[in-house]
Write a protein that holds these residues in place. Structure first.
Motif, mmCIF file in Angstrom:
data_model
loop_
_atom_site.group_PDB
_atom_site.id
_atom_site.type_symbol
_atom_site.label_atom_id
_atom_site.label_comp_id
_atom_site.label_asym_id
_atom_site.label_seq_id
_atom_site.Cartn_x
_atom_site.Cartn_y
_atom_site.Cartn_z
ATOM 1 N N LEU A 1 44.263 34.252 40.873
ATOM 2 C CA LEU A 1 42.925 34.573 41.776
ATOM 3 C C LEU A 1 43.237 35.411 42.823
ATOM 4 O O LEU A 1 42.555 36.289 43.080
ATOM 5 N N LEU A 2 44.037 34.682 43.666
ATOM 6 C CA LEU A 2 44.327 35.290 44.871
ATOM 7 C C LEU A 2 44.833 36.753 44.905
ATOM 8 O O LEU A 2 44.416 37.882 45.518
ATOM 9 N N ALA A 3 45.732 37.136 43.757
ATOM 10 C CA ALA A 3 46.092 38.578 43.281
ATOM 11 C C ALA A 3 45.068 39.129 42.872
ATOM 12 O O ALA A 3 44.927 40.543 43.403
ATOM 13 N N MET A 4 43.954 38.923 41.961
ATOM 14 C CA MET A 4 43.228 39.765 41.793
ATOM 15 C C MET A 4 42.052 40.064 42.847
ATOM 16 O O MET A 4 41.429 41.179 42.705
ATOM 17 N N LEU A 5 41.836 39.193 43.623
ATOM 18 C CA LEU A 5 40.923 39.540 44.820
ATOM 19 C C LEU A 5 41.692 40.103 46.006
ATOM 20 O O LEU A 5 40.795 40.564 46.776
ATOM 21 N N ALA A 6 42.709 40.426 45.957
ATOM 22 C CA ALA A 6 43.534 41.102 46.814
ATOM 23 C C ALA A 6 43.215 42.606 47.080
ATOM 24 O O ALA A 6 43.137 43.245 46.214
#
Length: 331
Positions: free
Chosen positions: A325-330
């Motif tokens: 999720l961190l990667a998706m929202l970055a």
């Protein structure tokens, strides 16, 4: 490179994964120092709010995953279940017990600094949910960890660069986002420490990954400096830090890690390395237009190597969705 809001299908899947472990007490790995037989207690007694997910910090960022996706997709059936579970978890009594645990004489190093940073990030997310009591109830715990972090930064002479829970740059990158909203003095302290520790770094060789690392030492540092410096200052620093990026060197940063055994909790960390690298590469791409394509391609290669393994074995399933999720929202 814009942020990508997870699809409703992905959000529902990640919420189901997280709700499946935030309340699962066993197996459990405690960060718990005992001073007598009286301290031999089960996780649910020691940590009534965060006793699931194999360990305390994974439970905290499992809840961050749940709250974030509930905010982004409030109409999902899973969101209603998540809200009810959060109301049962983030009670005054349970969070007061978590705060009291920190007052134990031997709890000074509890979850330092990884768990501290994730609790601050959870509180920041909770503050984005209007009409809920979660943020107000979490704030005393967040403030306690922020105070510990402020003191820690005064005594930590050298940064910890290993790609595991002790990594200084990763913890400061998350904490800075919270501090910019809730504690400007801590935000200034973090920026000053980042400059002291990392501003002179150049020509990074990126001797990574280690066999059980879930963070890139090099890219975690770049992620922190991306957040700590202004745009122009970061561009200058990054050009010195990775001067051969246009030639895709160091090659180690462009090569997704191979995971040989996902049932081994430490080796499964390497799926997290691929996800956290994807996150860092995406943020770097947005900050370096001249290198955006190279960084973006590196991000997508790392995410492709790991996203299909977010669930399947509990050793990864209890935490990997948070990093996906961190990667998706970055952005």
């Amino acid at each position: 490179m814009p942020a990508v809001t997870p699809s409703p299908e992905t959000a529902a899947r990640f919420i189901r994964i997280a709700l499946g472990h935030v309340g699962r007490e066993y197996p459990h790995k405690l960060d718990h120092t005992m001073s007598s037989d009286a301290d031999v207690l089960p996780p649910r007694v020691l940590h009534p709010a965060f006793h699931g997910s194999y360990d305390w910090h994974s439970c905290v960022h499992g809840w961050w995953t749940v709250l974030t996706l509930t905010r982004l997709h409030p109409d999902l059936p899973e969101a209603a279940q998540a809200i009810a579970r959060a109301d049962e978890t983030f009670t005054e009594d349970k969070l007061a017990a978590e705060l009291a645990y920190l007052d134990r004489p031997l709890s000074g190093g509890f979850e330092r600094p990884y768990g501290w940073a994730w609790l601050l990030y959870l509180h920041l997310e909770a503050s984005r949910h209007d009409g809920r009591l979660w943020a107000a109830r979490l704030e005393p715990l967040a403030r306690a960890f922020a105070s510990r972090l402020a003191h820690y930064l005064t005594i930590l002479t050298y940064p910890i660069r290993t790609g595991t829970h002790f990594n200084s740059a990763f913890a400061l990158a998350l904490s800075l986002e919270w501090a910019d909203t809730f504690d400007p003095a801590l935000a200034d302290q973090i920026r000053a420490k980042a400059a002291t520790w990392f501003s002179g770094d150049a020509d990074c060789q990126a001797w990574e990954p280690g066999g059980d690392e879930f963070l890139s030492s090099a890219l975690s540092e770049a992620l922190l400096m991306r957040r700590a410096l202004g745009e122009a200052a970061f561009t200058d620093w990054f050009a010195r830090f990775l001067p051969n990026l246009a030639q895709r060197r160091p090659a180690s940063l462009f090569t997704p890690a191979h995971v040989s055994d996902r049932s081994d909790g430490k080796i499964a960390h390497l799926d997290g390395l691929n996800l956290s690298r994807g996150w860092a590469w995406r943020e770097i791409a947005s900050a370096t237009p001249a290198l955006a394509q190279i960084a973006g391609e590196a991000a997508e290669a790392h995410l492709a190597a790991a996203l299909e393994h977010v669930e399947g074995d509990y050793m990864g399933e209890h935490w990997l969705a948070s990093f996906a999720l961190l990667a998706m929202l970055a952005a």
